[in-house]
Design a protein around this motif. Structure first.
Motif, PDB file in Angstrom:
ATOM      1  N   LYS A   1       0.189   1.840 -10.586  1.00 55.10           N
ATOM      2  CA  LYS A   1      -0.556   2.155 -11.808  1.00 55.10           C
ATOM      3  C   LYS A   1      -0.060   1.360 -12.998  1.00 55.10           C
ATOM      4  N   ASN A   2       1.263   1.133 -13.059  1.00 55.39           N
ATOM      5  CA  ASN A   2       1.849   0.505 -14.247  1.00 55.39           C
ATOM      6  C   ASN A   2       2.649  -0.750 -13.948  1.00 55.39           C
ATOM      7  N   ASP A   3       2.622  -1.218 -12.709  1.00 55.17           N
ATOM      8  CA  ASP A   3       3.455  -2.370 -12.342  1.00 55.17           C
ATOM      9  C   ASP A   3       2.722  -3.162 -11.266  1.00 55.17           C
ATOM     10  N   ASN A   4       2.566  -4.461 -11.492  1.00 45.52           N
ATOM     11  CA  ASN A   4       1.861  -5.288 -10.514  1.00 45.52           C
ATOM     12  C   ASN A   4       2.660  -5.501  -9.230  1.00 45.52           C
ATOM     13  N   PHE A   5       3.984  -5.523  -9.346  1.00 45.75           N
ATOM     14  CA  PHE A   5       4.824  -5.813  -8.188  1.00 45.75           C
ATOM     15  C   PHE A   5       5.981  -4.811  -8.117  1.00 45.75           C
ATOM     16  N   PRO A   6       5.664  -3.578  -7.696  1.00 42.86           N
ATOM     17  CA  PRO A   6       6.682  -2.520  -7.714  1.00 42.86           C
ATOM     18  C   PRO A   6       7.390  -2.308  -6.388  1.00 42.86           C
ATOM     19  N   GLU A   7       7.243  -3.258  -5.439  1.00 49.11           N
ATOM     20  CA  GLU A   7       7.801  -3.021  -4.113  1.00 49.11           C
ATOM     21  C   GLU A   7       9.313  -2.786  -4.148  1.00 49.11           C
ATOM     22  N   GLY A   8      10.013  -3.447  -5.068  1.00 54.28           N
ATOM     23  CA  GLY A   8      11.450  -3.238  -5.201  1.00 54.28           C
ATOM     24  C   GLY A   8      11.792  -1.813  -5.602  1.00 54.28           C
TER      25      GLY A   8
ATOM     26  N   THR B   1      11.789 -16.637   4.005  1.00 55.15           N
ATOM     27  CA  THR B   1      11.224 -16.787   2.676  1.00 55.15           C
ATOM     28  C   THR B   1       9.902 -16.031   2.614  1.00 55.15           C
ATOM     29  N   GLY B   2       9.250 -16.038   1.453  1.00 57.33           N
ATOM     30  CA  GLY B   2       8.061 -15.215   1.247  1.00 57.33           C
ATOM     31  C   GLY B   2       8.433 -13.859   0.698  1.00 57.33           C
ATOM     32  N   GLY B   3       7.433 -13.127   0.206  1.00 53.11           N
ATOM     33  CA  GLY B   3       7.688 -11.880  -0.513  1.00 53.11           C
ATOM     34  C   GLY B   3       8.444 -10.828   0.252  1.00 53.11           C
ATOM     35  N   VAL B   4       8.251 -10.733   1.568  1.00 54.18           N
ATOM     36  CA  VAL B   4       8.966  -9.722   2.356  1.00 54.18           C
ATOM     37  C   VAL B   4      10.471  -9.977   2.311  1.00 54.18           C
ATOM     38  N   SER B   5      10.868 -11.221   2.101  1.00 50.15           N
ATOM     39  CA  SER B   5      12.298 -11.553   2.055  1.00 50.15           C
ATOM     40  C   SER B   5      12.976 -11.048   0.789  1.00 50.15           C
ATOM     41  N   GLN B   6      12.199 -10.484  -0.137  1.00 50.76           N
ATOM     42  CA  GLN B   6      12.807  -9.824  -1.293  1.00 50.76           C
ATOM     43  C   GLN B   6      13.340  -8.441  -0.929  1.00 50.76           C
ATOM     44  N   ASN B   7      12.983  -7.951   0.254  1.00 52.39           N
ATOM     45  CA  ASN B   7      13.467  -6.639   0.700  1.00 52.39           C
ATOM     46  C   ASN B   7      14.891  -6.808   1.220  1.00 52.39           C
ATOM     47  N   ILE B   8      15.855  -6.570   0.346  1.00 51.82           N
ATOM     48  CA  ILE B   8      17.248  -6.858   0.680  1.00 51.82           C
ATOM     49  C   ILE B   8      17.795  -5.909   1.753  1.00 51.82           C
ATOM     50  N   LEU B   9      17.207  -4.721   1.880  1.00 51.32           N
ATOM     51  CA  LEU B   9      17.630  -3.819   2.955  1.00 51.32           C
ATOM     52  C   LEU B   9      17.204  -4.385   4.306  1.00 51.32           C
ATOM     53  N   ASN B  10      15.999  -4.911   4.371  1.00 51.73           N
ATOM     54  CA  ASN B  10      15.516  -5.524   5.597  1.00 51.73           C
ATOM     55  C   ASN B  10      16.329  -6.778   5.936  1.00 51.73           C
ATOM     56  N   ASN B  11      16.614  -7.597   4.911  1.00 51.64           N
ATOM     57  CA  ASN B  11      17.449  -8.788   5.135  1.00 51.64           C
ATOM     58  C   ASN B  11      18.788  -8.402   5.754  1.00 51.64           C
ATOM     59  N   SER B  12      19.384  -7.370   5.197  1.00 53.26           N
ATOM     60  CA  SER B  12      20.710  -6.954   5.654  1.00 53.26           C
ATOM     61  C   SER B  12      20.669  -6.432   7.081  1.00 53.26           C
ATOM     62  N   LYS B  13      19.610  -5.697   7.422  1.00 51.75           N
ATOM     63  CA  LYS B  13      19.465  -5.203   8.788  1.00 51.75           C
ATOM     64  C   LYS B  13      19.283  -6.361   9.772  1.00 51.75           C
ATOM     65  N   LEU B  14      18.456  -7.333   9.411  1.00 51.18           N
ATOM     66  CA  LEU B  14      18.239  -8.493  10.282  1.00 51.18           C
ATOM     67  C   LEU B  14      19.513  -9.298  10.481  1.00 51.18           C
TER      68      LEU B  14
ATOM     69  N   PHE C   1       0.811  -1.207   0.000  1.00 49.28           N
ATOM     70  CA  PHE C   1       0.000   0.000   0.000  1.00 49.28           C
ATOM     71  C   PHE C   1       0.848   1.262   0.000  1.00 49.28           C
ATOM     72  N   LEU C   2       2.083   1.162   0.435  1.00 49.24           N
ATOM     73  CA  LEU C   2       3.014   2.267   0.211  1.00 49.24           C
ATOM     74  C   LEU C   2       3.171   2.498  -1.292  1.00 49.24           C
ATOM     75  N   CYS C   3       3.237   1.411  -2.055  1.00 50.39           N
ATOM     76  CA  CYS C   3       3.392   1.538  -3.512  1.00 50.39           C
ATOM     77  C   CYS C   3       2.182   2.197  -4.155  1.00 50.39           C
ATOM     78  N   TYR C   4       0.979   1.940  -3.607  1.00 46.96           N
ATOM     79  CA  TYR C   4      -0.191   2.688  -4.081  1.00 46.96           C
ATOM     80  C   TYR C   4       0.015   4.179  -3.851  1.00 46.96           C
ATOM     81  N   ARG C   5       0.518   4.516  -2.678  1.00 48.13           N
ATOM     82  CA  ARG C   5       0.731   5.926  -2.357  1.00 48.13           C
ATOM     83  C   ARG C   5       1.753   6.568  -3.282  1.00 48.13           C
ATOM     84  N   LEU C   6       2.721   5.789  -3.698  1.00 46.71           N
ATOM     85  CA  LEU C   6       3.747   6.324  -4.592  1.00 46.71           C
ATOM     86  C   LEU C   6       3.270   6.387  -6.040  1.00 46.71           C
ATOM     87  N   GLY C   7       2.105   5.836  -6.310  1.00 46.08           N
ATOM     88  CA  GLY C   7       1.614   5.784  -7.677  1.00 46.08           C
ATOM     89  C   GLY C   7       2.255   4.692  -8.491  1.00 46.08           C
ATOM     90  N   LEU C   8       3.051   3.821  -7.852  1.00 51.23           N
ATOM     91  CA  LEU C   8       3.783   2.786  -8.584  1.00 51.23           C
ATOM     92  C   LEU C   8       2.889   1.636  -9.031  1.00 51.23           C
TER      93      LEU C   8
END
Length: 528
Positions: free
Chosen positions: A185-192, A279-292, A176-183
Motif C-alpha cells: 500500500k505504501n511501498d513499491n518494493f517492500p520485500e525486505g 543476481t537479480g531481485g531474489v538475491s536481495q533475500n539475504i536469508l535465502n542467500n545464507s541458506k544456499l 504477492f506475499l507483500c500484497y497479503r501483508l498490506g505492505l
C-alpha cells in the motif's frame, strides 16, 4: 556488441541508474533517484544531466535499457538534446534484462555459472502467447544454459533448455506475499520488510503443507494468475496479514520464507552445479542467500537489484572486459562547499579520535568520498550509533522511524568478525549480502544488531575496502573495546540516500541528527 571508446548506459525503469566508461574503464555508476530525489524512480533530472556533462566526456555510444514501468521516452529525448555526444554517436535501445543482470554479476565475479532470478524480466513472444523471464542460468560467456519463462496462457512445455509454464517465479511469489501483508500500500518494493518480519515467527507445518500442496507453491495462498485482474486483489484473500504482532501472521511469513529457501535449494540442485554467482531481485533475500551458502559455494552480486542493469549493459558494450578501480563506491566525486551551512550549523576541525568520542554518546552521520551503490550503506553515506548505548535503537529511530520488526545491521572490524559471528561457509561479508549467527557468548553485547533468531546482516571493514571507515571503527574499539558500530543508510524513511552536502543539510534540518563527520577533510558539522 563491440568495444566503444566513451559509453553511457541508462536504465530507464524502476531502480534506474546510469553508468559511464572511458576506454574500457568504469568512471561512474549511480542510481538516478539520488538526483531526482524520488525513491526507486528513473525519472530524469537536469541535475544528473549536468553531472554527466561536467565530466567533459563526449559519448560515441549511448545505450538505454528499459523494462515495464519506464521513462524510456523521456530519456531518449533528453539524451538527444542535452547529453554531450560525438558527431556519429550511436543511440541504442535494449530490454535484455536477464542478460544484463548476468553481465553485471561478471563485473564482480569470474564464476563459471551465473544465476539470475527476479520478479520478471524481458518479454518473449511465441506466436500465440507471451512469456517473461523469471529464472535464467548463464555461463561466464553469457551463453544461456537454462531458462524458465512465465506466461498467463494455459501452457506447460519444455523446449530444449527452455521451460515455459504458468507458474510465477519465486520473486513474484514474494511480491504477492507483500500484497497479503498490506505492505504494497505504501511501498513499491517492500520485500525486505516481509523478510525481516519472518525472523519473528516459527515453523507452522500445517501452513507449510498448504503452501506446497500439489507442488503449486506459486498458486497456493499466494496468487492465482487466472483471476479477474480488474477486481481488487484483496477480494481474493481468505485472510489479510496486517496484524504483524499476531503470532499466526509471523508464523505464516516465517514458514513462507522457509518454503522459498527449500524451493530455491531444489532449483539449484537440479542444475547440477556447485559454484555460482547469484543476481537479480531474489538475491536481495539475504536469508535465502545464507541458506544456499550451506550447500553451494555462493557469491552474490552486491548490485543484484535493477540498479545493476546499467552496469551490466555497460559491461556488455565493453565485451565483458570492463575495468574498475573501485568495487562499490562509484558515485560522483562530492564537492565540499561548506558555505551552504548557515547560522544553524558550526563547522569544526576534528580527528577520528574526537569523532569516536562523539559516536560513543550520540548518533553521527559519516559522509565521505563517492557514494556507495546498491541497496545498503557501507560507510560513505551511513548513519552510525554506538550499539551498546542505552536505548540506541530508540534514539536512531527518531531519525529513521523504522518499523519495530526490522533489525538494524552492523559494521565490524574484519579482524574481529570471527570473534563475534559464525561464518562456517566462509561467505564474503563485505557487502551485507548474507546474515551471520552471533556467537552465544556475544549475544548480550550484540543484542541491538541481531534478530530474534540471533542473526545479523554484517559488513566487515578492512583498510583496503574503506580506510577512513576502518580507522573510525579501529579507534572506537581502542577507546571503548567495541569493535562494531550500528550502521544504517543515511536517509529518512521514504527518502533516497544522501548524495551531496545539500541532501545532508536537509536531513539534519528535518531530523534530530546533530553531527555529521566529513572524513575526507577531517571536519565535523554540528547543528546548533
Amino acid at each position: 556488441m563491440n568495444n566503444c571508446n566513451n559509453c553511457l548506459t541508462i536504465h530507464s525503469s524502476h531502480n534506474g541508474s546510469i553508468s559511464i566508461s572511458v576506454e574500457n574503464e568504469l568512471i561512474v555508476h549511480t542510481e538516478i533517484s539520488r538526483f531526482n530525489k524520488f525513491k526507486y524512480s528513473p525519472l530524469p533530472s537536469f541535475e544528473l544531466i549536468e553531472k554527466i556533462n561536467s565530466l567533459n566526456i563526449f559519448f560515441d555510444t549511448i545505450l538505454i535499457t528499459y523494462q515495464f514501468d519506464n521513462c524510456l521516452g523521456l530519456w531518449k529525448e533528453l539524451v538527444k538534446k542535452y547529453i554531450n555526444k560525438t558527431k556519429n554517436c550511436k543511440i541504442l535501445i535494449s530490454n535484455e534484462h536477464h542478460l544484463f543482470h548476468a553481465s553485471c554479476a561478471l563485473t564482480f565475479s569470474n564464476d563459471q555459472n551465473i544465476i539470475v532470478w527476479d520478479q520478471e524480466g524481458k518479454i518473449e513472444n511465441f506466436n500465440e502467447f507471451e512469456a517473461c523471464e523469471n529464472f535464467s542460468f548463464f555461463n561466464n560467456k553469457l551463453e544461456k544454459k537454462y531458462q524458465e519463462l512465465y506466461t498467463n496462457s494455459y501452457i506447460n512445455k519444455k523446449i530444449d533448455n527452455l521451460y515455459i509454464s504458468n507458474e510465477i517465479g519465486l520473486g513474484d511469489a514474494y511480491t504477492f506475499l507483500c500484497y497479503r501483508l498490506g505492505l504494497k500500500k505504501n511501498d513499491n518494493f517492500p520485500e525486505g520488510k516481509a523478510m525481516a518480519l519472518s525472523s519473528f515467527g516459527n515453523f507452522d507445518e500445517k501452513e507449510y503443507n498448504k503452501l506446497l500442496e500439489n507442488n503449486n507453491f506459486n498458486k497456493n495462498y499466494v496468487w492465482n494468475p487466472f483471476l479477474d485482474h480488474n477486481k481488487n486483489y484483496e477480494e481474493y484473500n481468505n485472510f489479510l496479514l496486517e496484524d504483524f504482532q499476531n503470532s499466526n501472521t509471523q508464523n505464516f511469513v516465517y514458514t513462507f520464507q522457509k518454503c522459498l529457501e527449500e524451493l530455491s535449494l531444489k532449483k539449484i540442485e537440479n542444475l547440477n552445479i556447485q559454484n555460482f554467482t547469484a543476481t537479480g531481485g531474489v538475491s536481495q533475500n539475504i536469508l535465502n542467500n545464507s541458506k544456499l551458502s550451506e550447500s553451494f559455494n555462493l557469491k552474490v552480486d552486491p548490485m543484484c537489484n535493477d540498479q545493476g542493469i546499467s552496469l551490466g549493459s555497460l559491461n556488455t558494450l565493453n565485451n565483458n572486459n570492463l575495468k574498475r578501480k573501485n568495487p562499490i563506491y562509484l558515485g560522483f566525486e562530492p564537492k565540499y562547499d561548506l558555505s551552504i551551512f548557515d547560522y544553524n550549523f558550526k563547522i569544526i576541525n576534528t580527528n577520528v579520535d574526537e569523532i569516536s568520542k562523539i559516536l560513543y554518546e550520540e548518533p553521527i552521520a559519516i559522509f565521505q568520498g563517492r557514494s556507495e551503490q546498491g541497496q545498503r550503506a557501507l560507510g560513505n553515506r551511513s548513519l552510525l550509533i554506538n550499539p551498546c548505548l542505552k536505548n540506541c535503537v530508540k534514539i536512531i529511530n527518531t531519525i529513521k522511524k523504522r518499523e519495530w520488526y526490522r533489525t538494524f545491521a552492523c559494521s565490524i572490524l574484519n579482524e574481529k568478525f570471527n570473534d563475534y559471528f559464525e561464518n562456517p561457509n566462509n561467505t564474503d561479508s563485505r557487502y551485507m549480502m548474507f546474515v551471520y549467527k552471533a556467537k552465544k557468548e556475544k549475544l548480550d553485547i550484540l543484542k541491538n544488531v541481531i534478530s530474534p533468531k540471533n542473526l545479523s546482516r554484517v559488513q566487515t571493514v578492512s583498510p583496503n575496502d574503506n580506510l577512513n571507515y576502518y580507522n573510525l571503527l579501529n579507534i572506537f574499539n581502542k577507546n571503548f573495546n567495541i569493535p562494531f558500530i550500528l550502521n544504517t543508510s543515511l536517509n529518512k524513511p521514504g527518502d533516497v540516500i544522501v548524495e551531496d552536502l545539500y541532501d545532508l543539510k536537509r536531513l539534519m534540518l528535518k531530523t534530530s541528527l546533530k553531527y555529521a563527520y566529513l572524513a575526507d577533510i577531517n571536519k565535523v558539522i554540528k547543528k546548533i
